[in-house]
Each structure stands twice: as structure tokens, then as C-alpha cells.
Design a protein around this motif. Structure first.
Motif, PDB file in Angstrom:
ATOM      1  N   VAL A  35     -56.043 -93.708 -62.524  1.00 44.16           N
ATOM      2  CA  VAL A  35     -54.603 -93.764 -62.761  1.00 44.16           C
ATOM      3  C   VAL A  35     -54.096 -95.189 -62.521  1.00 44.16           C
ATOM      4  CG1 VAL A  35     -52.348 -92.974 -61.926  1.00 44.16           C
ATOM      5  CG2 VAL A  35     -54.178 -91.321 -62.361  1.00 44.16           C
ATOM      6  N   GLU A  36     -54.542 -95.800 -61.444  1.00 44.05           N
ATOM      7  CA  GLU A  36     -54.107 -97.171 -61.163  1.00 44.05           C
ATOM      8  C   GLU A  36     -54.484 -98.108 -62.317  1.00 44.05           C
ATOM      9  OE1 GLU A  36     -55.069-100.745 -58.061  1.00 44.05           O
ATOM     10  OE2 GLU A  36     -54.653 -98.767 -57.194  1.00 44.05           O
ATOM     11  N   LYS A  37     -55.701 -98.001 -62.808  1.00 42.30           N
ATOM     12  CA  LYS A  37     -56.132 -98.867 -63.914  1.00 42.30           C
ATOM     13  C   LYS A  37     -55.314 -98.596 -65.176  1.00 42.30           C
ATOM     14  CE  LYS A  37     -60.001-100.425 -66.726  1.00 42.30           C
ATOM     15  NZ  LYS A  37     -59.068-100.998 -67.655  1.00 42.30           N
ATOM     16  N   LEU A  38     -55.095 -97.336 -65.492  1.00 39.90           N
ATOM     17  CA  LEU A  38     -54.295 -97.005 -66.680  1.00 39.90           C
ATOM     18  C   LEU A  38     -52.899 -97.624 -66.601  1.00 39.90           C
ATOM     19  CD1 LEU A  38     -55.246 -93.252 -67.232  1.00 39.90           C
ATOM     20  CD2 LEU A  38     -55.725 -95.156 -68.788  1.00 39.90           C
ATOM     21  N   ILE A  39     -52.289 -97.537 -65.434  1.00 40.62           N
ATOM     22  CA  ILE A  39     -50.947 -98.100 -65.287  1.00 40.62           C
ATOM     23  C   ILE A  39     -51.000 -99.623 -65.310  1.00 40.62           C
ATOM     24  CG2 ILE A  39     -48.879 -98.229 -63.844  1.00 40.62           C
ATOM     25  CD1 ILE A  39     -49.634 -95.424 -62.747  1.00 40.62           C
ATOM     26  N   LEU A  40     -51.964-100.211 -64.614  1.00 42.01           N
ATOM     27  CA  LEU A  40     -52.069-101.670 -64.600  1.00 42.01           C
ATOM     28  C   LEU A  40     -52.359-102.238 -65.980  1.00 42.01           C
ATOM     29  CD1 LEU A  40     -53.944-102.341 -61.237  1.00 42.01           C
ATOM     30  CD2 LEU A  40     -51.533-102.808 -61.777  1.00 42.01           C
ATOM     31  N   ASP A  41     -53.019-101.472 -66.832  1.00 35.65           N
ATOM     32  CA  ASP A  41     -53.273-101.931 -68.204  1.00 35.65           C
ATOM     33  C   ASP A  41     -51.976-102.085 -69.010  1.00 35.65           C
ATOM     34  OD1 ASP A  41     -55.993-102.113 -67.767  1.00 35.65           O
ATOM     35  OD2 ASP A  41     -56.487-100.255 -68.826  1.00 35.65           O
ATOM     36  N   LEU A  42     -50.877-101.514 -68.514  1.00 37.15           N
ATOM     37  CA  LEU A  42     -49.579-101.655 -69.183  1.00 37.15           C
ATOM     38  C   LEU A  42     -48.905-102.991 -68.874  1.00 37.15           C
ATOM     39  CD1 LEU A  42     -47.994 -98.163 -68.380  1.00 37.15           C
ATOM     40  CD2 LEU A  42     -49.010 -98.881 -70.553  1.00 37.15           C
ATOM     41  N   VAL A  43     -49.283-103.620 -67.777  1.00 41.29           N
ATOM     42  CA  VAL A  43     -48.557-104.788 -67.276  1.00 41.29           C
ATOM     43  C   VAL A  43     -48.445-105.888 -68.324  1.00 41.29           C
ATOM     44  CG1 VAL A  43     -48.534-106.635 -65.558  1.00 41.29           C
ATOM     45  CG2 VAL A  43     -49.056-104.293 -64.850  1.00 41.29           C
ATOM     46  N   GLU A  54     -38.411-106.688 -66.077  1.00 42.63           N
ATOM     47  CA  GLU A  54     -39.285-106.464 -64.915  1.00 42.63           C
ATOM     48  C   GLU A  54     -40.198-105.280 -65.189  1.00 42.63           C
ATOM     49  OE1 GLU A  54     -39.330-108.018 -61.877  1.00 42.63           O
ATOM     50  OE2 GLU A  54     -37.520-109.239 -62.076  1.00 42.63           O
ATOM     51  N   PHE A  55     -41.411-105.356 -64.639  1.00 45.94           N
ATOM     52  CA  PHE A  55     -42.312-104.207 -64.647  1.00 45.94           C
ATOM     53  C   PHE A  55     -43.231-104.353 -63.458  1.00 45.94           C
ATOM     54  CE2 PHE A  55     -46.267-101.983 -65.774  1.00 45.94           C
ATOM     55  CZ  PHE A  55     -45.749-100.713 -65.980  1.00 45.94           C
ATOM     56  N   HIS A  56     -43.196-103.371 -62.557  1.00 45.39           N
ATOM     57  CA  HIS A  56     -44.005-103.422 -61.345  1.00 45.39           C
ATOM     58  C   HIS A  56     -44.652-102.068 -61.097  1.00 45.39           C
ATOM     59  CE1 HIS A  56     -42.298-107.315 -60.459  1.00 45.39           C
ATOM     60  NE2 HIS A  56     -41.115-106.800 -60.734  1.00 45.39           N
ATOM     61  N   VAL A  57     -45.857-102.107 -60.590  1.00 44.32           N
ATOM     62  CA  VAL A  57     -46.628-100.910 -60.278  1.00 44.32           C
ATOM     63  C   VAL A  57     -46.822-100.860 -58.766  1.00 44.32           C
ATOM     64  CG1 VAL A  57     -48.808 -99.692 -60.652  1.00 44.32           C
ATOM     65  CG2 VAL A  57     -47.841-101.131 -62.481  1.00 44.32           C
ATOM     66  N   HIS A  58     -46.540 -99.707 -58.177  1.00 40.23           N
ATOM     67  CA  HIS A  58     -46.654 -99.538 -56.732  1.00 40.23           C
ATOM     68  C   HIS A  58     -47.517 -98.315 -56.430  1.00 40.23           C
ATOM     69  CE1 HIS A  58     -43.247-102.327 -56.257  1.00 40.23           C
ATOM     70  NE2 HIS A  58     -42.768-101.700 -57.323  1.00 40.23           N
ATOM     71  N   PHE A  67     -48.075 -92.901 -57.238  1.00 36.86           N
ATOM     72  CA  PHE A  67     -47.762 -94.173 -57.886  1.00 36.86           C
ATOM     73  C   PHE A  67     -46.302 -94.182 -58.305  1.00 36.86           C
ATOM     74  CE2 PHE A  67     -52.242 -93.574 -58.300  1.00 36.86           C
ATOM     75  CZ  PHE A  67     -52.774 -94.848 -58.144  1.00 36.86           C
ATOM     76  N   VAL A  68     -45.697 -95.356 -58.200  1.00 35.27           N
ATOM     77  CA  VAL A  68     -44.322 -95.552 -58.645  1.00 35.27           C
ATOM     78  C   VAL A  68     -44.310 -96.740 -59.597  1.00 35.27           C
ATOM     79  CG1 VAL A  68     -41.947 -96.074 -57.962  1.00 35.27           C
ATOM     80  CG2 VAL A  68     -43.391 -94.672 -56.472  1.00 35.27           C
ATOM     81  N   ILE A  69     -43.691 -96.549 -60.733  1.00 34.83           N
ATOM     82  CA  ILE A  69     -43.527 -97.614 -61.720  1.00 34.83           C
ATOM     83  C   ILE A  69     -42.043 -97.981 -61.724  1.00 34.83           C
ATOM     84  CG2 ILE A  69     -43.626 -98.205 -64.168  1.00 34.83           C
ATOM     85  CD1 ILE A  69     -45.793 -95.975 -64.415  1.00 34.83           C
ATOM     86  N   TYR A  70     -41.757 -99.274 -61.601  1.00 39.04           N
ATOM     87  CA  TYR A  70     -40.381 -99.761 -61.660  1.00 39.04           C
ATOM     88  C   TYR A  70     -40.288-100.689 -62.855  1.00 39.04           C
ATOM     89  CZ  TYR A  70     -36.172-102.417 -60.486  1.00 39.04           C
ATOM     90  OH  TYR A  70     -34.942-103.021 -60.530  1.00 39.04           O
TER      91      TYR A  70
END
Length: 122
Positions: A35-43, A54-58, A67-70
Motif C-alpha cells: 500500500v505504501e509503495k502504491l501511494i508513493l508511486d502517485l507522488v 501539495e501532495f503528501h503521504v503519511h 495511511f493518510v493522503i493530504y
């Protein structure tokens, strides 16, 4: 999670700030790193969008499956356009089997000022 365009709340009539979104995802046990990798691939692609500010992954420190996406966009229209991007649709499809349920979403009105240096994109 549907790949269809989410119905986004309209900005308030007097709202002049950007359009903000929080996304919450809970990884299934054993899928945390996926899940972390999938979300980080959006950055990278998301930050390159002209309407993205802004786009941040927490990741929660005590519950590493959470996980929280802002994300902050210039406007509601910019967020709607982001949702239709092929890479966003692909992300939505891929993450579904890795999380415990649908992505929970909150749409926020920014009350503080956004520094001008952050708004000056495209």
C-alpha cells in the motif's frame, strides 16, 4: 472504491482558497509495504499536474497499517481532473485488493492562508 468520478462537495460561495482532500486507507495485514509503495508511486505524477499544489503521504506511527493522503489542488475542477488521470484510475484498481475497505475521504476548506509561493504553479 469505484473508479468513477467521486462527487466532490461544492466550495462555499465565499471560498477563495484551494480545494483540499484527505484520504484514509487501512492496509490488510501483510500489505502495508505494498500500500505504501502504491501511494508513493502517485507522488511524482501528481505533483507534476498543473493544478496540484501539495501532495503528501503519511503513515500512522502507532498503527502502521493506516495511511493518510493530504492533497491540495487549486480548485475543485483540478481535483476532478486528477481523478480522471489514467495513473489515478490504475492506482484505484490496484489498491482495492490491498486495503480493508473503501478509501475514506474528507474534503476540507482551508482556513489559513496558503503562501503565494505554493500557488504560483501553471
Amino acid at each position: 472504491m469505484s473508479t468513477k468520478l467521486a462527487v466532490l462537495p461544492e466550495p462555499d460561495v465565499d471560498e477563495t482558497g484551494p480545494y483540499c482532500h484527505l484520504g484514509f486507507a487501512e492496509a490488510k495485514p501483510g500489505y502495508e509495504n505494498t500500500v505504501e509503495k502504491l501511494i508513493l508511486d502517485l507522488v511524482e505524477p501528481l505533483r507534476a499536474e498543473p493544478g496540484a499544489i501539495e501532495f503528501h503521504v503519511h503513515r500512522d506511527r502507532t498503527e502502521p497499517r493506516l495511511f493518510v493522503i493530504y492533497e491540495v489542488f487549486r480548485s475543485k475542477k483540478d481535483l476532478e481532473e486528477h481523478i480522471t488521470q489514467p495513473y489515478t484510475q490504475e492506482f484505484i484498481q490496484k489498491i482495492q485488493s490491498c486495503v480493508t475497505g473503501p478509501l475514506r475521504q474528507q474534503f476540507l476548506r482551508m482556513c489559513s492562508e496558503l503562501p503565494a509561493t505554493r500557488v504560483g504553479k501553471g
